[in-house]
Design a protein around this motif. Structure first.
Motif, PDB file in Angstrom:
ATOM      1  N   LEU A 192      -4.141  -0.477  -8.019  1.00 23.08           N
ATOM      2  CA  LEU A 192      -5.270   0.050  -7.861  1.00 23.08           C
ATOM      3  C   LEU A 192      -5.167   1.672  -7.456  1.00 23.08           C
ATOM      4  CD1 LEU A 192      -8.147   0.392  -6.842  1.00 23.08           C
ATOM      5  CD2 LEU A 192      -7.446  -0.395  -4.544  1.00 23.08           C
ATOM      6  N   MET A 205      -5.325   3.053   2.424  1.00 26.17           N
ATOM      7  CA  MET A 205      -5.181   1.565   1.789  1.00 26.17           C
ATOM      8  C   MET A 205      -4.477   0.558   3.022  1.00 26.17           C
ATOM      9  SD  MET A 205      -6.197   1.398  -1.186  1.00 26.17           S
ATOM     10  CE  MET A 205      -7.643   2.549  -0.504  1.00 26.17           C
ATOM     11  N   ARG A 245      -7.498  -6.960  -5.406  1.00 32.22           N
ATOM     12  CA  ARG A 245      -6.484  -8.200  -4.823  1.00 32.22           C
ATOM     13  C   ARG A 245      -6.558  -9.265  -5.673  1.00 32.22           C
ATOM     14  NH1 ARG A 245      -5.494  -8.913   1.505  1.00 32.22           N
ATOM     15  NH2 ARG A 245      -3.260  -9.581   1.603  1.00 32.22           N
ATOM     16  N   ALA A 257      -1.479  -0.890  -4.163  1.00 32.21           N
ATOM     17  CA  ALA A 257      -2.685   0.039  -3.927  1.00 32.21           C
ATOM     18  C   ALA A 257      -2.323   1.290  -3.589  1.00 32.21           C
ATOM     19  CB  ALA A 257      -3.602  -0.591  -2.948  1.00 32.21           C
ATOM     20  N   SER A 302      -6.942   3.951  -5.833  1.00 24.70           N
ATOM     21  CA  SER A 302      -8.233   4.252  -5.047  1.00 24.70           C
ATOM     22  C   SER A 302      -8.866   5.370  -5.376  1.00 24.70           C
ATOM     23  CB  SER A 302      -8.365   3.883  -3.764  1.00 24.70           C
ATOM     24  OG  SER A 302      -7.519   4.937  -3.108  1.00 24.70           O
ATOM     25  N   GLN A 325     -12.805  -1.907  -4.025  1.00 22.97           N
ATOM     26  CA  GLN A 325     -11.594  -1.950  -3.893  1.00 22.97           C
ATOM     27  C   GLN A 325     -10.655  -2.922  -3.561  1.00 22.97           C
ATOM     28  OE1 GLN A 325     -10.329   2.335  -1.865  1.00 22.97           O
ATOM     29  NE2 GLN A 325     -12.226   1.710  -1.244  1.00 22.97           N
ATOM     30  N   THR A 354       0.877  -1.298  -0.007  1.00 21.13           N
ATOM     31  CA  THR A 354       0.013   0.048   0.071  1.00 21.13           C
ATOM     32  C   THR A 354       0.804   1.254   0.050  1.00 21.13           C
ATOM     33  OG1 THR A 354      -0.186  -0.058   2.636  1.00 21.13           O
ATOM     34  CG2 THR A 354      -1.926  -1.157   1.324  1.00 21.13           C
ATOM     35  N   LEU A 389      -0.598  -6.965  -5.477  1.00 20.20           N
ATOM     36  CA  LEU A 389      -1.303  -5.737  -5.858  1.00 20.20           C
ATOM     37  C   LEU A 389      -0.485  -4.643  -5.237  1.00 20.20           C
ATOM     38  CD1 LEU A 389      -3.851  -4.308  -6.772  1.00 20.20           C
ATOM     39  CD2 LEU A 389      -4.769  -4.316  -4.617  1.00 20.20           C
TER      40      LEU A 389
END
Length: 227
Positions: free
Chosen positions: A38, A133, A121, A128, A40, A117, A13, A126
């Motif tokens: 991702l 996160m 995964r 993010a 977000s 969200q 993250t 991933l």
């Protein structure tokens, strides 16, 4: 057929304030590792754009949450499709970003987007980026980065980014907007912007993109985890 145990899929993250460079860094780190990414913030910006397009009152939390829960969204590389049209340039406009920051304070909106969200995964891993996160969406992430930069550096980056895409931008106004957005993000009741207790903080004020990416990858390598 073996069901995937999503808890075993590694997640990195990258959280931080607006224009700290987390989106660019997340994409570069994901590319280096061969993982998915991702963004977000794009989901919140897409919700904000839907609110604007549909004439929804931003003060009507339940109506905004319904819009968030029914987003017709598809990501394809640099393209971001909303209801059948590529809106990637539109969601980067400051008016959309400012509204996204406002509606992100709504708990029902955050809940509406949470499952969406987490569905990003997927194997092999991933990266993010966002504001919560590491604290809310993926609290079990194997590596949590909190990316910071002073507001002057962030405003200059955003100004250059906007002008590069053909938008007009005023540095003083951007700094004022960022300070207001930072204050709002840090002090909201739902999932405020803060570093997770186990996050590694990286200050990118004086770092290049390559240097920041290397710092993240060095943290990943130091874990001795196999990608």
């Amino acid at each position: 057929m073996t069901m995937t145990d999503f808890s075993t899929i590694p997640v990195i993250t990258i959280d931080g304030p607006t224009a700290s460079g987390k989106g660019t860094i997340a994409h570069r780190v994901a590319q280096a590792l061969g993982w998915s990414v991702l963004d977000s913030g794009a989901l919140y910006r897409l919700t904000a754009l839907a609110v604007l397009d549909q004439g929804i009152d931003p003060a009507d939390e339940q109506a905004v949450a319904r819009a968030a829960g029914h987003l017709d969204v598809r990501f394809n590389g640099e393209q971001v499709w909303l209801a059948g049209r590529d809106v990637a340039p539109l969601i980067r406009e400051e008016r959309v970003g400012n509204l996204a920051s406002q509606i992100a304070a709504y708990g029902s909106v955050r809940q509406a987007l949470l499952t969406r969200q987490q569905a990003f995964r997927q194997p092999p891993g991933l990266v993010a980026d966002g504001r919560d996160m590491g604290t809310v969406v993926f609290p079990d992430a194997v590596l949590k980065i909190f990316l910071v930069a002073d507001v002057a550096a962030r405003a200059e980056r955003r100004c250059k980014q906007l002008k590069g895409k053909g938008f007009s931008a005023n540095l003083a106004n951007l700094m004022q907007d960022m300070r207001a957005r930072d204050e709002r993000d840090r002090n909201r009741a739902n999932a405020p912007l803060k570093a997770a207790p186990d996050a590694k903080t990286i200050d990118s004020s004086d770092l290049s993109i390559d240097e920041t990416v290397k710092a993240v990858l060095d943290h990943w390598s130091s874990l001795g985890t196999q990608a």
